[in-house]
Design a protein around this motif. Structure first.
Motif, mmCIF file in Angstrom:
data_model
loop_
_atom_site.group_PDB
_atom_site.id
_atom_site.type_symbol
_atom_site.label_atom_id
_atom_site.label_comp_id
_atom_site.label_asym_id
_atom_site.label_seq_id
_atom_site.Cartn_x
_atom_site.Cartn_y
_atom_site.Cartn_z
ATOM 1 N N TYR A 1 0.863 -1.171 0.000
ATOM 2 C CA TYR A 1 0.000 0.000 0.000
ATOM 3 C C TYR A 1 0.908 1.232 0.000
ATOM 4 O O TYR A 1 2.135 1.100 -0.024
ATOM 5 C CB TYR A 1 -0.915 -0.012 1.225
ATOM 6 N N ASN A 2 0.344 2.429 0.058
ATOM 7 C CA ASN A 2 1.156 3.645 0.022
ATOM 8 C C ASN A 2 2.123 3.753 1.187
ATOM 9 O O ASN A 2 3.243 4.214 1.024
ATOM 10 C CB ASN A 2 0.271 4.893 -0.007
ATOM 11 N N ASP A 3 1.702 3.351 2.393
ATOM 12 C CA ASP A 3 2.529 3.600 3.574
ATOM 13 C C ASP A 3 2.933 2.348 4.344
ATOM 14 O O ASP A 3 3.652 2.443 5.332
ATOM 15 C CB ASP A 3 1.828 4.574 4.510
ATOM 16 N N PHE A 4 2.505 1.182 3.927
ATOM 17 C CA PHE A 4 2.924 -0.054 4.579
ATOM 18 C C PHE A 4 2.864 -1.209 3.583
ATOM 19 O O PHE A 4 2.224 -1.115 2.543
ATOM 20 C CB PHE A 4 2.099 -0.358 5.832
ATOM 21 N N ALA A 5 3.565 -2.279 3.929
ATOM 22 C CA ALA A 5 3.616 -3.452 3.058
ATOM 23 C C ALA A 5 3.941 -4.675 3.894
ATOM 24 O O ALA A 5 4.393 -4.560 5.032
ATOM 25 C CB ALA A 5 4.682 -3.252 1.979
ATOM 26 N N TRP A 6 3.684 -5.844 3.345
ATOM 27 C CA TRP A 6 4.119 -7.079 3.975
ATOM 28 C C TRP A 6 4.469 -8.081 2.896
ATOM 29 O O TRP A 6 3.981 -8.014 1.777
ATOM 30 C CB TRP A 6 3.123 -7.625 4.982
ATOM 31 N N ILE A 7 5.385 -8.982 3.274
ATOM 32 C CA ILE A 7 5.881 -9.982 2.338
ATOM 33 C C ILE A 7 5.774 -11.344 2.965
ATOM 34 O O ILE A 7 6.243 -11.560 4.091
ATOM 35 C CB ILE A 7 7.355 -9.717 1.962
#
Length: 132
Positions: A119-125
Motif C-alpha cells: 500500500y502507500n505507507d505499509f507493506a508485507w511480504i
C-alpha cells in the motif's frame, strides 16, 4: 489471461508442463514494513515464522490469503515486470475493502518465492512454499 497464468507459474517455479488455473502455496514467513516519510523507503521489522496455517491461493484475477484475517485481492491490471535480481512481476489490485494496492510475485536469485502486498505507507511480504 494465459499471460497471467504463465507469469504466475514462472514466478512460483511451478511449471509442470501445462498451465494451471489455480496455484496453492503455504506462507512460511511474514515480514512487515512501514514507509519512512523522510526517505520514502520501507523499514522492515524482520521476517517472522508463521504458524504454518497461512495458505495462499493464486488465480488469474484473484489472490486469496487464508490467515487469521482472511485477505482477498482482485487484480485489475496486466502484469508488469520488475527489474530486480531474480524475477518479479506486479499487478494493481483492490482488496476486499476497495483499497488499491500492488501485488508482487517474486522469485529471488536462489529460487525462493515471495508474495508482497504494498500500500502507500505499509507493506508485507510472505515467504512461500508451493503446495503440490
Amino acid at each position: 489471461m494465459k499471460k497471467i497464468i504463465t507469469t504466475l507459474l514462472l514466478a512460483l517455479s511451478l511449471m509442470v508442463g501445462y498451465a494451471q488455473d489455480v496455484v496453492y502455496a503455504r506462507a512460511t514467513t511474514l515480514n512487515v514494513g512501514v514507509k519512512n516519510n523522510w526517505t520514502e523507503e520501507f523499514e522492515w521489522a524482520g521476517p517472522q515464522v508463521t504458524d504454518g496455517d497461512v495458505t495462499v491461493k493464486i488465480e488469474p484475477t484473484v489472490i486469496s490469503i487464508n490467515s487469521q484475517t482472511p485477505q482477498h485481492y482482485t487484480i485489475y491490471s496486466d502484469s508488469e515486470d520488475v527489474e530486480t535480481e531474480g524475477s518479479a512481476v506486479y499487478w494493481y489490485a483492490y482488496d476486499s475493502t476497495g483499497q488499491r494496492c500492488r501485488l508482487y510475485l517474486i522469485e529471488n536469485e536462489v529460487g525462493d518465492d515471495f508474495l508482497a502486498i504494498e500500500y502507500n505507507d505499509f507493506a508485507w511480504i510472505y515467504g512461500l512454499v508451493p503446495l503440490k
